[in-house]
Design an enzyme around this catalytic site. Structure first.
Site, PDB file in Angstrom:
ATOM      1  N   LYS A  99      -8.467  -0.995  -8.956  1.00  0.00           N
ATOM      2  CA  LYS A  99      -7.257  -0.700  -8.089  1.00  0.00           C
ATOM      3  C   LYS A  99      -6.286  -0.850  -8.377  1.00  0.00           C
ATOM      4  O   LYS A  99      -5.643  -1.662  -9.127  1.00  0.00           O
ATOM      5  CB  LYS A  99      -7.611  -2.308  -7.271  1.00  0.00           C
ATOM      6  CG  LYS A  99      -6.949  -2.232  -5.396  1.00  0.00           C
ATOM      7  CD  LYS A  99      -7.935  -3.473  -5.103  1.00  0.00           C
ATOM      8  CE  LYS A  99      -7.470  -3.536  -3.462  1.00  0.00           C
ATOM      9  NZ  LYS A  99      -6.830  -5.411  -3.368  1.00  0.00           N
TER      10      LYS A  99
HETATM   11  C1  E4P Z   1      -7.625  -5.896  -0.035  1.00  0.00           C
HETATM   12  O1  E4P Z   1      -8.068  -5.149  -1.006  1.00  0.00           O
HETATM   13  C2  E4P Z   1      -5.924  -6.064  -0.076  1.00  0.00           C
HETATM   14  O2  E4P Z   1      -5.146  -6.467  -1.501  1.00  0.00           O
HETATM   15  C3  E4P Z   1      -6.402  -7.492   1.146  1.00  0.00           C
HETATM   16  O3  E4P Z   1      -6.668  -7.405   1.800  1.00  0.00           O
HETATM   17  C4  E4P Z   1      -4.527  -8.051   1.225  1.00  0.00           C
HETATM   18  O4  E4P Z   1      -4.645  -9.137   2.498  1.00  0.00           O
HETATM   19  P1  E4P Z   1      -3.495  -9.778   2.426  1.00  0.00           P
HETATM   20  O5  E4P Z   1      -2.796  -9.151   3.761  1.00  0.00           O
HETATM   21  O6  E4P Z   1      -3.991 -10.813   4.144  1.00  0.00           O
HETATM   22  O7  E4P Z   1      -2.801 -10.467   1.469  1.00  0.00           O
END
Ligand code: E4P
Length: 212
Positions: free
Chosen positions: A83
């Site tokens: 990622k």
């Molecule tokens: C997932 O891949 C993301 O990092 C995550 O959904 C971010 O979520 P948040 O905006 O609640 O931190």
């Protein structure tokens, strides 16, 4: 539509896996920081538990650093997806890694234009953050609809959309309705999706009547 669990907590992941709900997992440095143990052990444990893609996020900011970090993470599991934040250096790294057959997820996407660039760079997945846009009074799901439409027009784009930053069951249903390939959902929201007071009331009445 596939469901990923947005969590680095192995017990949560196992619980939903037993229900047949886990097509993959997304983590980020914030989710990792909530757990005991180091990054490598956490990711290795999740990879051993889950058959589908497991997203592990890099923290380097320059292309060389990202590529080096990705190469260190890749051996932790057969199902690793790297990622990478949506920056120019990030996309440079996506371009290098995708040519080596390494799967990538470009994260922190807030416009369809960013998603298009990530797809062109060779991203396997793009991760639009709907909740964080909603938090700023912008309808996050609109950008998901736009990127789903653009990706469906061009057959050469194979990149899949993982809708992230999910805050409620409504987000999940809206993502499904606009044609997202995947939604990554935190445990709290998956739990909310099970519930309806009329289901509880109905079960209670059936059990009562069955005893008559
Ligand atoms: C997932 O891949 C993301 O990092 C995550 O959904 C971010 O979520 P948040 O905006 O609640 O931190």
């Amino acid at each position: 539509m596939k469901i990923f669990v947005d969590s680095a907590n192995i017990e949560e992941i196992k619980g939903f896996k037993n229900l047949g709900l886990v097509d993959g997992v997304t983590t980020n440095p914030t989710l990792i920081a909530k757990e005991k143990g180091n990054f490598e052990d956490i990711i290795r444990t999740i990879c051993a538990e889950v058959e589908g893609p497991v997203n592990a996020e890099v923290v380097s900011v320059d292309c060389d650093g990202i590529v080096k970090e990705a190469r260190k993470i890749i051996p932790w599991g057969d199902n690793i997806v790297i990622k990478i934040p949506m920056t120019k250096e990030g996309l440079k790294a996506v371009n290098v890694l995708s040519k080596e057959g390494i799967k990538t997820n470009v994260t922190l996407i807030f416009t369809a234009a960013q998603a298009l660039l990530a797809a062109k760079a060779g991203a396997t997945y793009v991760c639009p953050f709907v909740g964080r846009l909603d938090d700023l009074s912008q309808i996050g799901m609109e950008i998901v609809g736009q990127m789903a439409e653009v990706f469906s027009i061009y057959n050469e784009i194979k990149t899949e959309i993982i809708v992230a930053s999910i805050r409620s069951p409504l987000h999940v249903m809206d993502a499904a309705l606009v044609g997202a390939h995947i939604v990554t959902i935190p445990a709290k929201v998956i739990e909310q999706m099970f519930n309806h007071p009329l289901t509880d009331k109905g079960v209670e009445k059936f059990l009562k009547d069955a005893g008559k």
